[in-house]
Scaffold this motif. Structure first.
Motif, PDB file in Angstrom:
ATOM      1  N   TYR A  27      -6.826 131.706  55.827  1.00 29.34           N
ATOM      2  CA  TYR A  27      -7.096 132.350  54.487  1.00 29.34           C
ATOM      3  C   TYR A  27      -8.069 133.029  54.479  1.00 29.34           C
ATOM      4  O   TYR A  27      -9.361 132.842  54.405  1.00 29.34           O
ATOM      5  CB  TYR A  27      -6.900 131.452  53.203  1.00 29.34           C
ATOM      6  CG  TYR A  27      -5.449 130.597  53.191  1.00 29.34           C
ATOM      7  CD1 TYR A  27      -4.675 131.064  52.279  1.00 29.34           C
ATOM      8  CD2 TYR A  27      -5.898 129.306  53.513  1.00 29.34           C
ATOM      9  CE1 TYR A  27      -3.688 130.449  52.105  1.00 29.34           C
ATOM     10  CE2 TYR A  27      -4.627 128.430  53.085  1.00 29.34           C
ATOM     11  CZ  TYR A  27      -3.525 129.045  52.492  1.00 29.34           C
ATOM     12  OH  TYR A  27      -2.504 128.269  52.180  1.00 29.34           O
TER      13      TYR A  27
ATOM     14  N   SER B 229     -10.716 133.477  40.883  1.00 26.62           N
ATOM     15  CA  SER B 229      -9.925 132.662  39.990  1.00 26.62           C
ATOM     16  C   SER B 229      -8.433 133.029  40.285  1.00 26.62           C
ATOM     17  O   SER B 229      -7.538 131.972  40.367  1.00 26.62           O
ATOM     18  CB  SER B 229     -10.295 132.548  38.486  1.00 26.62           C
ATOM     19  OG  SER B 229     -11.495 132.117  38.669  1.00 26.62           O
ATOM     20  N   ALA B 230      -8.087 134.106  40.194  1.00 23.50           N
ATOM     21  CA  ALA B 230      -6.583 134.602  40.381  1.00 23.50           C
ATOM     22  C   ALA B 230      -6.204 134.617  41.639  1.00 23.50           C
ATOM     23  O   ALA B 230      -5.130 133.992  41.884  1.00 23.50           O
ATOM     24  CB  ALA B 230      -6.711 136.258  39.766  1.00 23.50           C
ATOM     25  N   TRP B 231      -7.085 134.785  42.561  1.00 20.59           N
ATOM     26  CA  TRP B 231      -6.834 134.656  44.177  1.00 20.59           C
ATOM     27  C   TRP B 231      -6.466 133.316  44.431  1.00 20.59           C
ATOM     28  O   TRP B 231      -5.325 133.078  45.250  1.00 20.59           O
ATOM     29  CB  TRP B 231      -7.663 135.190  44.892  1.00 20.59           C
ATOM     30  CG  TRP B 231      -7.603 135.023  46.378  1.00 20.59           C
ATOM     31  CD1 TRP B 231      -6.641 135.919  47.172  1.00 20.59           C
ATOM     32  CD2 TRP B 231      -8.113 134.269  47.213  1.00 20.59           C
ATOM     33  NE1 TRP B 231      -6.706 135.462  48.524  1.00 20.59           N
ATOM     34  CE2 TRP B 231      -7.400 134.460  48.701  1.00 20.59           C
ATOM     35  CE3 TRP B 231      -8.909 132.980  47.218  1.00 20.59           C
ATOM     36  CZ2 TRP B 231      -7.690 133.665  49.644  1.00 20.59           C
ATOM     37  CZ3 TRP B 231      -9.062 132.250  48.390  1.00 20.59           C
ATOM     38  CH2 TRP B 231      -8.585 132.537  49.363  1.00 20.59           C
TER      39      TRP B 231
ATOM     40  N   ALA C  63      -5.222 130.837  42.332  1.00 21.75           N
ATOM     41  CA  ALA C  63      -4.186 130.305  41.563  1.00 21.75           C
ATOM     42  C   ALA C  63      -3.053 129.848  42.019  1.00 21.75           C
ATOM     43  O   ALA C  63      -2.348 128.814  41.759  1.00 21.75           O
ATOM     44  CB  ALA C  63      -4.075 131.196  40.318  1.00 21.75           C
ATOM     45  N   ASP C  64      -2.502 130.583  42.914  1.00 21.75           N
ATOM     46  CA  ASP C  64      -1.060 130.348  43.565  1.00 21.75           C
ATOM     47  C   ASP C  64      -1.286 129.825  45.206  1.00 21.75           C
ATOM     48  O   ASP C  64      -0.192 129.844  45.924  1.00 21.75           O
ATOM     49  CB  ASP C  64      -0.471 131.703  43.722  1.00 21.75           C
ATOM     50  CG  ASP C  64      -0.991 132.676  44.764  1.00 21.75           C
ATOM     51  OD1 ASP C  64      -2.113 132.733  45.096  1.00 21.75           O
ATOM     52  OD2 ASP C  64      -0.498 133.787  44.894  1.00 21.75           O
ATOM     53  N   LYS C  65      -2.292 129.218  45.410  1.00 20.49           N
ATOM     54  CA  LYS C  65      -2.507 128.687  46.837  1.00 20.49           C
ATOM     55  C   LYS C  65      -2.878 127.173  46.680  1.00 20.49           C
ATOM     56  O   LYS C  65      -3.404 126.838  45.779  1.00 20.49           O
ATOM     57  CB  LYS C  65      -3.648 129.495  47.424  1.00 20.49           C
ATOM     58  CG  LYS C  65      -3.439 130.933  47.850  1.00 20.49           C
ATOM     59  CD  LYS C  65      -4.512 131.723  48.260  1.00 20.49           C
ATOM     60  CE  LYS C  65      -4.166 133.234  48.418  1.00 20.49           C
ATOM     61  NZ  LYS C  65      -3.816 133.737  47.018  1.00 20.49           N
ATOM     62  N   THR C  66      -2.233 126.586  47.654  1.00 22.48           N
ATOM     63  CA  THR C  66      -2.757 125.011  48.064  1.00 22.48           C
ATOM     64  C   THR C  66      -3.279 124.994  49.497  1.00 22.48           C
ATOM     65  O   THR C  66      -2.736 125.566  50.512  1.00 22.48           O
ATOM     66  CB  THR C  66      -1.529 124.265  48.040  1.00 22.48           C
ATOM     67  OG1 THR C  66      -0.831 124.268  46.594  1.00 22.48           O
ATOM     68  CG2 THR C  66      -1.941 122.966  48.369  1.00 22.48           C
TER      69      THR C  66
END
Length: 142
Positions: A26, A42-44, A46-49
């Motif tokens: 990443y 924070s937005a970056w 947010a959709d990642k694990t």
């Protein structure tokens, strides 16, 4: 035919093991940004694990650095006692164990301006190789 099935199953098992062993890379802030003052980290995240075995790649200019810090130093934006720090322009952190990791830019005022990111790392689910089917009984001549 039995040899083909065994070969197929062996290849599948190798692919599963390779998938477990290798993680994702990443680039922090990508694709729209990088390790900079303009990116919303924070937005970056947010959709990642993030899983154990993954890598974080920080790319940045000489105006920045990246420091891994404690939870306390993250909350206070303090880079005075980092776990590690780098100013090379490209820094890779391997996520080797589950838990929370904290990163900031330790250049004065950069962290307080938004250059900080908290990464939650979870253990990568293990994938057991598929079991080979039981061999088909063969009639033996008597």
């Amino acid at each position: 035919m039995a040899t083909s099935i065994k070969a197929f199953l062996a290849i599948m098992a190798i692919m599963v093991i390779a998938d477990v062993a290798m993680g994702k890379n990443y680039t922090v802030g990508a694709p729209a940004g990088s390790w900079d003052l303009a990116t919303n980290f924070s937005a970056w995240v947010a959709d990642k694990t993030f899983y154990t075995g993954d890598n974080l790649i920080f790319s940045y200019t000489s105006a920045h650095d990246v420091a891994e810090v404690s939870k306390y130093d993250y909350a206070s934006c303090s880079g005075s006692s980092p776990i590690s720090t780098d100013k090379s322009g490209k820094t890779v952190f391997s996520l080797t164990k589950a838990g929370t990791r904290y990163f900031i830019c330790a250049v004065p005022s950069h962290c307080k301006s938004g250059m900080l990111v908290k990464i939650e790392v979870v253990a990568k689910p293990s994938s057991a190789p598929a079991k080979a089917p039981a061999p088909t009984p063969r009639a033996t001549p008597y």
